[in-house]
Design a protein around this motif. Structure first.
Motif: not given
Ligand code: ZN
Ligand code: ADP
Length: 226
Positions: A130, A133, A150, A153, A155
């Protein structure tokens, strides 16, 4: 308690360290993550480290040792530290002992994740990380719920620049060259335990957690009887 996780690229050091550091509220110190951050931010360190990393070579010792020296003084390292990807050779191991000593700390346990080459190559080729994070996924073994996104998060997931077959081979060569001496150093000087890390991440995690809990039980017993 301060512990070192040793293992080849793809042995699961990063995956296990992230999980363990959350569970125990320990600082997770990954020189690889710190270096990638420096490269991304184009800091002086990043500019120096970039080329080595792209080639799968070790970044010069003084650069990573400098990072560690600063990082272990931070507040979140008081309870405990998990070192992931450091030390990588004898010089770094000796420097770590010295730095910890200066800060009234020491290495308590070294856990070595043992793997076979076919397993780590398969893991590294399919690894996705990711961007936001740093969480680690695998396209087959640990797929994200939504491809490329992700779970934690949202991401974007990407493939590390050094997770290409050519570079993977080089990283494994470097590891093989340095690791025998490093293991010998810790077998002689510290509490050293090897685990079979070819298994699924969940199984390996449970074994690591058992080891850490045993260690804590034993040290608190020793403290009460002293
Ligand atoms: Zn993440
Ligand atoms: P892996 O263990 O999968 O190779 P890392 O994230 O630990 O992944 O390391 C990625 C790269 O960062 C290494 O190939 C190396 O170039 C650099 N690096 C990380 N840690 C160190 C270290 N302790 N000493 C020198 N170089 C390092």
């Amino acid at each position: 308690m301060n512990l070192i996780i040793l293992g080849a690229p793809g042995s699961g050091k990063g995956t296990q360290s992230v999980k363990l550091s959350k569970e125990l509220s320990f600082a997770h110190i990954s020189t690889g993550d710190m270096l990638r951050e420096a490269v991304k931010n184009e800091t002086d360190l990043g500019k120096k480290a970039r080329e080595y990393m792209q080639k799968g070579q070790l970044v010069p010792d003084e650069l990573v040792i400098g990072l560690i020296d600063q990082r272990i003084k931070q507040k979140d390292a008081e309870r405990g530290i998990i070192f992931d990807g450091f030390p990588r050779n004898i010089n770094q191991a000796k420097s770590l002992d010295k730095i910890l000593n200066e800060n009234n700390k020491s290495v308590d346990t070294v856990i070595n994740l043992e793997t076979t080459e076919d397993v780590v190559i398969q893991r590294l080729c399919g690894r996705r990380v990711c961007k936001k994070c740093g969480a680690i996924f695998h396209i087959k073994n640990m797929p994200a719920k939504i491809e490329g996104v992700c779970d934690h998060c949202q991401g974007e997931l990407y493939q590390r620049a050094d997770d290409k077959e050519e570079t993977i081979k080089k990283r494994l060569d470097v590891y093989t060259k340095e690791n025998a001496a490093l293991m010998k150093f810790y077998q002689e000087n510290k509490k050293f335990i090897s685990l079979d890390a070819n298994h699924d991440a969940d199984i390996v995690y449970k074994e690591i957690l058992d080891l850490v809990n045993d260690y804590n039980k034993n040290t608190s017993r020793a403290a009460t009887s002293a």
